[in-house]
Design an enzyme around this catalytic site. Structure first.
Site, mmCIF file in Angstrom:
data_model
loop_
_atom_site.group_PDB
_atom_site.id
_atom_site.type_symbol
_atom_site.label_atom_id
_atom_site.label_comp_id
_atom_site.label_asym_id
_atom_site.label_seq_id
_atom_site.Cartn_x
_atom_site.Cartn_y
_atom_site.Cartn_z
ATOM 1 N N ARG A 1 35.996 41.058 39.551
ATOM 2 C CA ARG A 1 36.663 40.111 38.498
ATOM 3 C C ARG A 1 38.058 39.859 38.912
ATOM 4 O O ARG A 1 38.793 40.635 39.109
ATOM 5 C CB ARG A 1 36.198 40.436 37.247
ATOM 6 C CG ARG A 1 34.692 40.270 36.876
ATOM 7 C CD ARG A 1 34.366 38.899 36.707
ATOM 8 N NE ARG A 1 32.840 38.749 36.252
ATOM 9 C CZ ARG A 1 32.101 38.607 36.893
ATOM 10 N NH1 ARG A 1 32.070 38.802 38.130
ATOM 11 N NH2 ARG A 1 30.648 38.483 36.357
ATOM 12 N N GLU B 1 39.445 30.499 36.984
ATOM 13 C CA GLU B 1 38.905 30.075 38.312
ATOM 14 C C GLU B 1 38.450 28.585 38.060
ATOM 15 O O GLU B 1 37.655 28.295 37.011
ATOM 16 C CB GLU B 1 37.457 30.554 38.560
ATOM 17 C CG GLU B 1 37.598 32.135 39.175
ATOM 18 C CD GLU B 1 36.228 33.030 39.252
ATOM 19 O OE1 GLU B 1 36.394 34.071 39.610
ATOM 20 O OE2 GLU B 1 35.332 32.521 38.591
ATOM 21 N N HIS C 1 34.599 32.125 44.007
ATOM 22 C CA HIS C 1 33.443 32.924 43.389
ATOM 23 C C HIS C 1 32.110 32.752 44.231
ATOM 24 O O HIS C 1 31.066 32.382 43.549
ATOM 25 C CB HIS C 1 33.421 32.871 41.962
ATOM 26 C CG HIS C 1 33.055 33.857 40.892
ATOM 27 N ND1 HIS C 1 33.231 34.383 40.125
ATOM 28 C CD2 HIS C 1 31.683 34.722 41.362
ATOM 29 C CE1 HIS C 1 32.640 35.173 39.536
ATOM 30 N NE2 HIS C 1 31.834 35.627 40.156
#
Length: 330
Positions: free
Chosen positions: A246, A275, A294
């Site tokens: 993360r 993000e 991601h």
């Protein structure tokens, strides 16, 4: 057919399609077990749907589950999360309503481990820079003396040897890497021997000895900013930091500073906070960095398996069947 559909419970979801909505191609998976109500429709007809909804299916952090939403759903029994990480859910708040939370651990382990290895290779062998130079209309020749770093027989430090971390170690063994790991709980001797991993009770030791540091921890208050200025200074100036956990696990400002000052050689991140990053964030112009959006479990097969597991967990919980993927409140 209509009668059968009426028997299915209602599930609330964020929205259909788009960049973060639930993929249309997976809707048939949900419709085997639930009648779908998307947030837009729910917002327009709360009085009609609120009493009917028994499940929330969370996909890509959406919908946001807050007190207002929980208060509006008197018969909600389960929140099924699409993915292993649940740091975006307020578990204590949800538990106060007597609602169960499920997730999908293990489903994306191999895919996420593959992504970690991909980032390590891409960074070590200058894949992104090489592609840019090869495709640039301004390139007349390539510097033959432009070299990267070896993966084979290098030292990999894995911070967080859970299921994904162990999958990475299995892959790294094939490249004859020396594997160090730091974890809250030490693996068994048999597990260590199977991948040739050496346990470091002190993270400092791992950081000082590793050519590549791979961060694979769960985000908790204890792991927030786990890698900051002091930790980066402990690393070799030739080392590369890889993060597939993360974004909040790393102090991003400290990392940008460390890259620009040559405190570490490179970084490859599949996760950031937020993000995407703001377009003026210093990481975007830092030296020797690779950023991906991601992509950890982003393959067709794995995402479909995540959708199937998410829906199955929610359905089984409503039916009173045993479900092993119940998230406990810390």
């Amino acid at each position: 057919m209509t009668g059968k559909m009426e028997e299915l419970p209602y599930a609330l979801m964020s929205y259909n399609g788009g960049s973060k909505g639930f993929p249309q191609k997976y809707e048939t998976i949900v419709k085997k077990h639930f009648q779908i109500i998307y947030m837009e429709e729910f917002s327009k007809n709360k009085n009609v749907y609120a009493p009917k909804i028994q499940a929330i299916l969370v996909w890509w952090l959406q919908p946001v589950v807050d007190k207002e939403l929980l208060d509006s759903l008197p018969n909600l029994k389960v929140i099924a999360n699409g993915g292993a990480g649940v740091d975006h859910l307020d578990l204590k708040l949800i538990s106060n309503y007597g609602i169960l939370v499920s997730n999908t651990p293990g489903v994306g382990d191999d895919t996420t481990a593959d992504m970690g290895m991909t980032l390590m290779f891409a960074s070590a062998r200058n894949v992104v820079e090489g592609n840019t130079a090869s495709c640039s209309p301004d390139t007349k020749e390539i510097d033959f003396n432009w070299v990267g770093d070896d993966i084979t027989e290098a030292t990999l430090g894995i911070i967080g040897m859970g299921s994904i971390g162990y999958c990475i170690a299995q892959r790294a063994k094939a490249f004859r890497m020396r594997i160090l790991y730091h974890n809250r709980n030490r693996r068994t001797q048999e597990e260590e021997a199977a991948v040739g991993a050496e346990y470091c009770s002190n993270m400092t030791d791992l950081l000082q000895r590793s050519d590549f540091v791979m961060v694979v921890v769960t985000l908790t208050p204890e792991t927030h900013n786990l890698i900051g200025k002091e930790e980066l200074q402990l690393m070799k100036p030739t080392a590369t930091l890889i993060n597939i956990s993360r974004g909040k696990v790393i102090d991003q400002d400290a990392l940008a500073d460390a890259l620009n000052k040559g405190i570490i050689k490179a970084a490859a991140l599949d996760v950031t906070y937020p993000e995407p990053l703001p377009r003026n964030h210093p990481l975007l112009t830092a030296k020797n960095i690779i950023l991906t959006p991601h992509f950890g479990n982003a393959t067709h097969r794995t995402r479909r398996k995540v959708a199937e597991k998410t829906v199955q967990n929610a359905s089984d919980i409503l039916k009173g069947l045993p479900v092993k993927d119940i998230v406990t409140v810390p």
